[in-house]
Each structure stands twice: as C-alpha cells, then as structure tokens.
Design a protein around this motif. Structure first.
Motif, PDB file in Angstrom:
ATOM      1  N   THR A   1       0.855  -1.181   0.000  1.00 18.11           N
ATOM      2  CA  THR A   1       0.000   0.000   0.000  1.00 18.11           C
ATOM      3  C   THR A   1       0.891   1.230   0.000  1.00 18.11           C
ATOM      4  O   THR A   1       1.734   1.380   0.900  1.00 18.11           O
ATOM      5  CB  THR A   1      -0.927   0.028   1.230  1.00 18.11           C
ATOM      6  N   ASP A   2       0.734   2.078  -0.986  1.00 20.80           N
ATOM      7  CA  ASP A   2       1.565   3.278  -1.117  1.00 20.80           C
ATOM      8  C   ASP A   2       3.052   2.945  -1.093  1.00 20.80           C
ATOM      9  O   ASP A   2       3.866   3.651  -0.493  1.00 20.80           O
ATOM     10  CB  ASP A   2       1.242   4.284   0.005  1.00 20.80           C
ATOM     11  N   GLY A   3       3.391   1.847  -1.756  1.00 22.69           N
ATOM     12  CA  GLY A   3       4.789   1.467  -1.882  1.00 22.69           C
ATOM     13  C   GLY A   3       5.384   0.752  -0.692  1.00 22.69           C
ATOM     14  O   GLY A   3       6.572   0.413  -0.699  1.00 22.69           O
ATOM     15  N   LEU A   4       4.564   0.496   0.351  1.00 19.55           N
ATOM     16  CA  LEU A   4       5.063  -0.168   1.546  1.00 19.55           C
ATOM     17  C   LEU A   4       4.309  -1.470   1.783  1.00 19.55           C
ATOM     18  O   LEU A   4       3.098  -1.555   1.530  1.00 19.55           O
ATOM     19  CB  LEU A   4       4.895   0.737   2.780  1.00 19.55           C
ATOM     20  N   PRO A   5       5.000  -2.528   2.257  1.00 16.67           N
ATOM     21  CA  PRO A   5       4.305  -3.771   2.556  1.00 16.67           C
ATOM     22  C   PRO A   5       3.347  -3.595   3.727  1.00 16.67           C
ATOM     23  O   PRO A   5       3.723  -3.046   4.763  1.00 16.67           O
ATOM     24  CB  PRO A   5       5.443  -4.746   2.893  1.00 16.67           C
ATOM     25  N   THR A   6       2.100  -3.999   3.561  1.00 16.48           N
ATOM     26  CA  THR A   6       1.107  -3.830   4.612  1.00 16.48           C
ATOM     27  C   THR A   6       0.443  -5.140   5.040  1.00 16.48           C
ATOM     28  O   THR A   6      -0.358  -5.146   5.971  1.00 16.48           O
ATOM     29  CB  THR A   6       0.020  -2.844   4.165  1.00 16.48           C
ATOM     30  N   SER A   7       0.765  -6.229   4.381  1.00 16.26           N
ATOM     31  CA  SER A   7       0.266  -7.530   4.823  1.00 16.26           C
ATOM     32  C   SER A   7       1.230  -8.594   4.324  1.00 16.26           C
ATOM     33  O   SER A   7       1.831  -8.450   3.257  1.00 16.26           O
ATOM     34  CB  SER A   7      -1.146  -7.800   4.272  1.00 16.26           C
ATOM     35  N   SER A   8       1.381  -9.639   5.117  1.00 21.22           N
ATOM     36  CA  SER A   8       2.315 -10.690   4.728  1.00 21.22           C
ATOM     37  C   SER A   8       1.859 -12.032   5.271  1.00 21.22           C
ATOM     38  O   SER A   8       1.043 -12.108   6.205  1.00 21.22           O
ATOM     39  CB  SER A   8       3.728 -10.375   5.252  1.00 21.22           C
ATOM     40  N   ALA A   9       2.384 -13.086   4.681  1.00 23.04           N
ATOM     41  CA  ALA A   9       2.227 -14.439   5.199  1.00 23.04           C
ATOM     42  C   ALA A   9       3.485 -14.753   5.993  1.00 23.04           C
ATOM     43  O   ALA A   9       4.586 -14.761   5.442  1.00 23.04           O
ATOM     44  CB  ALA A   9       2.041 -15.427   4.044  1.00 23.04           C
ATOM     45  N   SER A  10       3.329 -14.971   7.282  1.00 27.25           N
ATOM     46  CA  SER A  10       4.484 -15.136   8.159  1.00 27.25           C
ATOM     47  C   SER A  10       5.179 -16.471   7.949  1.00 27.25           C
ATOM     48  O   SER A  10       4.612 -17.403   7.364  1.00 27.25           O
ATOM     49  CB  SER A  10       4.044 -15.026   9.621  1.00 27.25           C
ATOM     50  N   MET A  11       6.420 -16.555   8.423  1.00 24.67           N
ATOM     51  CA  MET A  11       7.153 -17.816   8.367  1.00 24.67           C
ATOM     52  C   MET A  11       6.367 -18.899   9.099  1.00 24.67           C
ATOM     53  O   MET A  11       5.962 -18.691  10.248  1.00 24.67           O
ATOM     54  CB  MET A  11       8.523 -17.663   9.030  1.00 24.67           C
ATOM     55  N   PRO A  12       6.139 -20.057   8.503  1.00 24.67           N
ATOM     56  CA  PRO A  12       5.420 -21.123   9.203  1.00 24.67           C
ATOM     57  C   PRO A  12       6.048 -21.508  10.543  1.00 24.67           C
ATOM     58  O   PRO A  12       5.325 -21.796  11.506  1.00 24.67           O
ATOM     59  CB  PRO A  12       5.471 -22.279   8.198  1.00 24.67           C
ATOM     60  N   SER A  13       7.385 -21.507  10.632  1.00 23.62           N
ATOM     61  CA  SER A  13       8.007 -21.872  11.911  1.00 23.62           C
ATOM     62  C   SER A  13       7.664 -20.860  12.988  1.00 23.62           C
ATOM     63  O   SER A  13       7.434 -21.224  14.153  1.00 23.62           O
ATOM     64  CB  SER A  13       9.530 -21.976  11.765  1.00 23.62           C
ATOM     65  N   VAL A  14       7.595 -19.573  12.629  1.00 23.06           N
ATOM     66  CA  VAL A  14       7.220 -18.539  13.600  1.00 23.06           C
ATOM     67  C   VAL A  14       5.764 -18.705  14.003  1.00 23.06           C
ATOM     68  O   VAL A  14       5.414 -18.598  15.185  1.00 23.06           O
ATOM     69  CB  VAL A  14       7.476 -17.143  13.012  1.00 23.06           C
ATOM     70  N   VAL A  15       4.899 -18.976  13.037  1.00 28.14           N
ATOM     71  CA  VAL A  15       3.481 -19.200  13.321  1.00 28.14           C
ATOM     72  C   VAL A  15       3.315 -20.343  14.317  1.00 28.14           C
ATOM     73  O   VAL A  15       2.580 -20.226  15.317  1.00 28.14           O
ATOM     74  CB  VAL A  15       2.722 -19.508  12.024  1.00 28.14           C
ATOM     75  N   LEU A  16       4.009 -21.449  14.078  1.00 29.21           N
ATOM     76  CA  LEU A  16       3.867 -22.612  14.942  1.00 29.21           C
ATOM     77  C   LEU A  16       4.468 -22.365  16.325  1.00 29.21           C
ATOM     78  O   LEU A  16       3.928 -22.843  17.332  1.00 29.21           O
ATOM     79  CB  LEU A  16       4.503 -23.835  14.292  1.00 29.21           C
ATOM     80  N   ARG A  17       5.561 -21.609  16.395  1.00 34.31           N
ATOM     81  CA  ARG A  17       6.142 -21.293  17.695  1.00 34.31           C
ATOM     82  C   ARG A  17       5.184 -20.439  18.517  1.00 34.31           C
ATOM     83  O   ARG A  17       5.062 -20.602  19.731  1.00 34.31           O
ATOM     84  CB  ARG A  17       7.487 -20.595  17.521  1.00 34.31           C
ATOM     85  N   MET A  18       4.482 -19.527  17.861  1.00 33.07           N
ATOM     86  CA  MET A  18       3.496 -18.720  18.579  1.00 33.07           C
ATOM     87  C   MET A  18       2.329 -19.582  19.057  1.00 33.07           C
ATOM     88  O   MET A  18       1.830 -19.398  20.176  1.00 33.07           O
ATOM     89  CB  MET A  18       3.001 -17.589  17.690  1.00 33.07           C
ATOM     90  N   LEU A  19       1.902 -20.519  18.240  1.00 33.91           N
ATOM     91  CA  LEU A  19       0.818 -21.407  18.657  1.00 33.91           C
ATOM     92  C   LEU A  19       1.247 -22.278  19.835  1.00 33.91           C
ATOM     93  O   LEU A  19       0.448 -22.565  20.732  1.00 33.91           O
ATOM     94  CB  LEU A  19       0.363 -22.273  17.480  1.00 33.91           C
ATOM     95  N   ALA A  20       2.529 -22.660  19.832  1.00 35.68           N
ATOM     96  CA  ALA A  20       3.049 -23.434  20.969  1.00 35.68           C
ATOM     97  C   ALA A  20       3.099 -22.573  22.227  1.00 35.68           C
ATOM     98  O   ALA A  20       2.759 -23.037  23.323  1.00 35.68           O
ATOM     99  CB  ALA A  20       4.432 -23.984  20.638  1.00 35.68           C
TER     100      ALA A  20
END
Length: 388
Positions: free
Chosen positions: A83-102
C-alpha cells in the motif's frame, strides 16, 4: 499459465523439515494441521519475496509457477500486499506461526477453549487454529475489508468456517468474550486494554512486539491475573508488521528542532546500539520511547552517520564516524530531548544489568492501564526497565 512440476505433498514434507530446525519434536497436532492446510491456497497469485538487498521482488504464479509454489512452501515470510509502496500484509514464516501457537499452549490436547485471532491476513493461521481447536472456537478480526473477504474465501475453500469479523483488532471482539487465548499476528508496543478485558482469568495473550528503535522483534506471552491485569515474559523471536488503526494519522511536519545545536563527542559506538545486536536494540527501544534511527552512508556529512530522531517530537541527534577513529564519535543534538544522551544512558543500564537477552524481560499490566517492563537478573531479582 504453466503447471508446477513439484507436488504439494513433497513440498509440505520439505517445509516440515525446515520447520524442524527451529522446533524440536514438532507436536503431532501441528504436523497434522500443516498437512491439512495447504499454504498455497492462502496466497494471492502475486507475492513479493525478499531480494537479498533489503527490498522485495515480485513473484507471479502466472509466469513463474514453480518458483511461486516453492516460495509458498518455504519457511520464509511472503509479502502479500503493498500500500503506497510499503508492505502492509504478509504471510508469516510457518516456523514462527507454529512457535506462537506453541507459546499459546495449543500444542496440548486440552487446548479447546475459545480463541481470538487478531489480524486474519490471508486466513492461513485461522485455518491452523480451526484444525487445532475446531471452527466454532475460533474468531478472527481483520481491519482491511478486502483481506477479510479474501481470508473468508480461502477458509471456505479448505472447508473451514470460523467467525470472521471486519473491525479494528485493537478493540478485540467483545461479543465472543471471554477467550482462553488471544493471538495477534501483528506487533504492538503496548497491550491494548481490551485484550486484557476479553481474556478469561488465567488465559494467555500472545503478541509480537515492536518499538520505534527495534521494529518487530520479541514475542510477549501474557497470562491474565485474577484481578484483571496480566503478567508474562518476552521470547526472542518473531518479526511482524505493526498494528494498523482504522486511519493513519499524519505526523506533524514541523521539521527538526531549530534551537541551538549541542556538539559533543561520545565513546559509545553507534554500531553498539544500531548495528544488529538485537538484545541491545530491544533494551534501547523499551527504555528510550519514540527514538528511531537511520544510517547515512552517502558521505555527504561524514563517512558514516547515524541519524536519530524522536518520532513524537522535534528532537534529533547525529552520530558521526570520521572513517579513522573508532573510539570517539562526534555527536550533534538539538530539541527538548537529548536523544543520544538518553540512548547512552540506556546502553549503560543494559550493561549494568548484565547485557540481558530478550528472554530476560517481562511485562506486568495492572487494571489501571499501567504497564511496566522489567528485567530479571541472574539471581532472580526483578528490576524495572521502563513504563509504557
């Protein structure tokens, strides 16, 4: 459009092998969830990959299907919206996602309470939550109506139907409260009071953290207390985009402070506080609120300059390296705050505390809204780091 040559089963096996480098003994429930939620179905046809030079390059499924699919199953963050040349949404690293769920305790068989996800994004994390807790237990809130609609479509495509709410995640979602777990997919610099209020006593809030100085490093796990407050610790991983509000305020364009500049020298190397030591940078970010920096290697003012600014006011500082002497640096400061003095004091305090890592810090929130960050010494004694 060309057809990819590799199967998603093989790519999922490869992804899980990469994840295993960060998570010892991946819980079987997580393994099953990843296999049941094809990541590529939660990505748009055009994503942006890191280019190795601090930027991003596009990757289009229509013209590079193999690269796109390999990226979808890599343990790497993928930008999904600019958005306006800047990243505003992303798909996070799966390992980070799973560590947060843990960290949220979702690797335990007993984890079946209501879960509030803040920031639906593409819907991938919500789909994992549905696999782990059941669709009826999951509510996800997304500010961007386009992303919310996309997440809902993606979830439906894989057979999941959690409650998708279009709203400001800062306010949580009171209609479904209380929640046993609240999980943010963006970073904050303090815990919104609504999250504490909507989490059941003894429940967990898991959120990435950021400061103006250290953007997106550290994950806070806060357990709510019987009185409605919370206490928890930081963990040294994660990098997420900051929370967005329903509108973006325009910062004041008053420019730098025009009062008399103060020129001194400093023995503190700018690289010590802004050169990649994330533990030091995390501490500075906590204890010097509003301070941010940028490197200037143009040579216009000095061979190397660290520009420091107050993102809430006109104060500024510069720290110049002359290209020869690494034991003394020229410092210029102006404005109501002496930013480099504050940063130097923060660094001295960090050294006095024993150079703690992010994992040594914690946060206590009370019902009046005060939030205190503390650091625990080797003797177990807690000492205040800052109030936020």
């Amino acid at each position: 459009m060309d057809t990819p040559t590799r199967s998603t089963v093989d790519l999922t096996d490869q992804l899980l092998a990469e994840v295993a480098q960060f998570i010892d003994l991946l819980p079987s429930a997580f393994d099953r969830a990843i296999r049941a939620v094809p990541r590529h179905l939660f990505l748009p046809p055009l994503v942006w990959l890191r280019d190795g030079n601090g930027g991003h390059r596009p990757c289009d499924r229509a013209t590079a299907p193999d690269e796109w699919l390999s990226a979808a199953y890599s343990d790497a963050p993928l930008v999904t919206q600019f958005t306006d040349g800047l990243p505003t949404s992303s798909a996070s690293m799966p390992s980070v996602v799973l560590r947060m769920l843990a960290l949220a305790g979702l690797d335990r068989k007993s984890a079946r309470g209501r879960v509030l996800e803040l920031g639906a994004g593409t819907g991938f994390n919500a789909a994992l939550l549905c696999q782990l807790c059941g669709d009826q237990a999951v509510t996800t809130v997304e500010l961007d109506p386009t992303l919310a609609a996309e997440a809902e479509r993606n979830l439906k495509a894989v057979g999941h139907a959690p409650k998708v709410v279009r709203g400001d995640a800062r306010a949580g979602w009171s209609a479904g409260a209380p929640y046993e777990r609240v999980i943010a997919t963006f970073s904050v610099d303090r815990v919104p009071s609504a999250w504490l209020e909507q989490t059941e006593r003894g429940g967990h809030i898991v959120t990435p953290w950021h400061s103006a100085w250290c953007s997106g490093y550290g994950t806070l796990v806060l357990t709510t207390t019987p009185d409605g407050g919370g206490e928890g610790r930081f963990h040294s991983f994660a990098s997420f985009m900051p929370m967005r509000g329903p509108s973006t305020a325009t910062p004041s364009d008053d420019g730098r402070a025009d009062e008399a500049e103060q020129v001194t020298s400093s023995a503190l190397s700018p690289w010590a506080v802004a050169g990649g030591d994330l533990n030091a940078e995390f501490h500075v970010g906590l204890t010097v609120p509003g301070a941010c920096y940028a490197w200037d290697a143009s040579g216009e003012h000095a061979p190397t300059r660290l520009d420091v600014a107050d993102d809430t006011g006109p104060s500024w500082a510069t720290v110049d390296y002359d290209g020869h002497h690494a034991d003394r640096f020229t410092v210029t400061q102006a404005g109501p705050r002496r930013l480099w003095d504050e940063i130097s004091a923060a660094y001295d305090r960090w050294e006095e505390l024993g150079r703690p890592s992010v994992d040594g810090y914690g946060l206590t929130a009370d019902t009046a809204g005060a939030q205190q960050v503390w650091v625990e010494g080797v003797d177990g004694t807690r000492r205040a780091a800052s109030y936020i």
